[in-house]
Write an enzyme that holds these catalytic residues in place. Structure first.
Site, PDB file in Angstrom:
ATOM      1  CD  GLU A   1      -3.604  -5.998   4.410  1.00  0.00           C
ATOM      2  OE1 GLU A   1      -4.438  -5.235   4.605  1.00  0.00           O
ATOM      3  OE2 GLU A   1      -2.441  -5.882   4.295  1.00  0.00           O
TER       4      GLU A   1
ATOM      5  CD  GLU B   1      -3.030  -1.033   2.379  1.00  0.00           C
ATOM      6  OE1 GLU B   1      -3.067  -0.293   3.147  1.00  0.00           O
ATOM      7  OE2 GLU B   1      -4.093  -1.912   2.420  1.00  0.00           O
TER       8      GLU B   1
HETATM    9  C1  BGC Z   1      -2.936  -2.778   5.925  1.00  0.00           C
HETATM   10  C2  BGC Z   1      -2.817  -3.312   7.112  1.00  0.00           C
HETATM   11  C3  BGC Z   1      -3.933  -2.864   7.967  1.00  0.00           C
HETATM   12  C4  BGC Z   1      -5.175  -3.337   7.358  1.00  0.00           C
HETATM   13  C5  BGC Z   1      -6.516  -2.841   8.277  1.00  0.00           C
HETATM   14  C6  BGC Z   1      -4.514  -2.335   5.450  1.00  0.00           C
HETATM   15  O1  BGC Z   1      -4.344  -0.914   5.176  1.00  0.00           O
HETATM   16  O2  BGC Z   1      -1.876  -3.251   5.061  1.00  0.00           O
HETATM   17  O3  BGC Z   1      -1.516  -3.234   7.893  1.00  0.00           O
HETATM   18  O4  BGC Z   1      -4.026  -3.664   9.623  1.00  0.00           O
HETATM   19  O5  BGC Z   1      -5.293  -2.474   6.416  1.00  0.00           O
HETATM   20  O6  BGC Z   1      -6.409  -1.236   8.380  1.00  0.00           O
END
Ligand code: BGC
Length: 454
Positions: A356, A164
């Site tokens: 993610e 990101e």
């Molecule tokens: C990030 C994580 C974060 C997650 C939830 C993403 O922006 O890569 O490190 O904990 O989202 O906010």
């Protein structure tokens, strides 16, 4: 109905968020260590990652939990300053040994390691030399990559260069919400972007050149996906356009600012017209480095956007009045995975890996000793159903990585948010697999089949 046979089901975490041991065994400080320790830290309750989940000392127990969840892959990041304390000088053998042992432990337990080289914890000594503003960071990142590749690529196949850039440049250096809490102007963040592009490209080349086995390489951007109001060709086209539009007020948080250079070898339409000479003039050779071929398009997707004027925001004000939200006010928009996979594949022509996706919830251990989190199960079921539609429409999907493996330090809001499939008691370091963890184990065992059960 299930996902493809080789679909990768995984979970993720990141060094600063889970490891703790912030100053042990020769580790150097990162910007997150330094700035969360400062009196001015805006992090909720002045929380720090000093101890976090103490994963550094609980590594074997944590890998045993991964095995119990039945995950096929574990996405974790390496702390640059644990391996090279100042980021560019001597290597710290104990730091490298920690990751080598983690990789061995994962493989011994049947879990594929998936490495993120940079998940925001910049070595402080590099920041003191200008951080992402200093052109030398490109060489320092390349050398760090080579050290990791030399040490681990005999056992590691999956690589993610950066996590990101929207956030570590956007929230870290432009809006000042994340360490190093800077509020720089366009000139500086565009210069930083230039170095991020080159660092990423050189890292990809380094992995290709020196890895001891054939590698799968990508990066993990985030960014707004817009969902069409209906499925007419016009509405879809409008959503597609908005998902990649260049917007002078939100460009750092957009998809196209980062992914167009990396995947298409050009800046998004409109960028040069607006910023003129601030836009870097890359040579042919530099473009070919930046655009080094990737094997997948990683993406971190939590929700879809609706309002163009606020594309950096992910909270409920970006949604509809009264719609479902998670514990940290993020709207629940299950179709986000379908439209993201579709739009990213159409534009960048790379197989998609959701690096993610996950749900923050108000989890605690119930009187019966268990953690009941039906919201997370429902959220993930809905999102996976959306993602499955992409699979059915033959969009190549590499896998799905749930964020996160266990509860951890959630950056600007500290320990107040819990995303994990495993609950962590931060006082005792006791881990408890949540209902969602057992449910995810069954999802994996059925290769997604059970997401269709009501
Ligand atoms: C990030 C994580 C974060 C997650 C939830 C993403 O922006 O890569 O490190 O904990 O989202 O906010």
């Amino acid at each position: 109905m299930a996902f493809s046979k080789d679909f990768i089901w995984g979970v993720a975490g990141a060094s600063y968020q889970v490891e703790g041991a912030w100053n042990e065994d020769g580790k150097g400080p990162s910007i997150w260590d330094t700035y969360t320790h400062s009196r001015q830290s805006p992090v909720k309750q002045h929380d720090t990652g000093d101890i976090a989940c103490d994963h550094y000392h609980h590594m074997k127990e944590d890998v045993a939990l991964l095995k119990e969840l039945g995950v096929k892959a574990y996405r974790f990041s390496i702390s640059w300053s644990r391996v090279i304390p100042d980021g560019f000088g001597e290597v710290n053998p104990k730091g490298l040994a920690f990751y080598s042992d983690l990789v061995d432990e994962l493989l011994a337990n049947g879990v594929e390691p998936m490495i993120t080289l940079y998940h925001w914890d910049l070595p402080q000594a590099i920041h003191d030399r200008g951080g992402w503003l200093n052109p030398d960071i490109v060489t320092w990142f390349e050398r760090y990559t080579k050290i990791i590749v030399d040490a681990l690529s005999d056992r590691v196949k999956y690589w993610i260069t950066i996590n990101e850039p929207q956030i570590f440049i956007g929230l870290g250096c432009y809006t000042g919400v994340h360490a190093p809490f800077l509020k720089l102007c366009d000139r500086d963040v565009i210069l930083m972007s230039k170095h991020v592009f080159l660092a990423h490209g050189h890292a990809v080349r380094t992995i290709r050149e020196y890895a001891k086995q054939s590698s799968k390489i990508g990066f993990a951007p985030t960014g707004p996906t817009f969902i069409p109001d209906n499925e007419s060709a016009e509405a879809i086209e409008e959503a597609r356009k908005k998902s990649f539009a260049f917007n002078p007020d939100g460009y750092l948080f957009s998809n196209s600012w980062w992914a167009d250079p990396i995947c298409l070898g050009k800046f998004p339409d409109g960028a040069k017209e607006f910023f003129g000479d601030l836009i870097p003039d890359f040579t042919e050779e530099e473009w070919s480095i930046i655009r080094s071929p990737l094997d997948f398009y990683g993406c971190n997707i939590y929700n879809a956007s609706r309002d163009e004027t606020d594309i950096a925001a992910t909270d409920a004000k970006n949604g509809l009045v009264g719609e479902p939200i998670t514990a940290i006010n993020w709207p629940i928009t299950p179709d986000a995975l379908y439209w993201s996979a579709r739009f990213f594949y159409e534009r960048y022509q790379l197989p998609v890996l959701i690096t993610e996706n996950g749900c923050a919830n108000t989890d605690y251990v119930f009187l019966d000793g268990k953690v009941h989190d039906p919201q997370r199960i429902d959220y993930t079921t809905r999102y996976l159903r959306g993602y499955y539609r992409a699979s059915k429409e033959n969009i190549p999907l590499v896998g799905y990585i749930y964020w996160s493996f266990m509860d951890n330090f959630e950056w600007g809001i500290g320990y107040s948010a819990r995303f994990g499939l495993v609950h962590v008691n931060y006082q005792t370091q006791v881990r408890t697999i949540k209902d969602s963890g057992y449910w995810y184990r069954d999802v994996i065992a059925s290769n997604g089949e059970i997401i269709w059960k009501e």
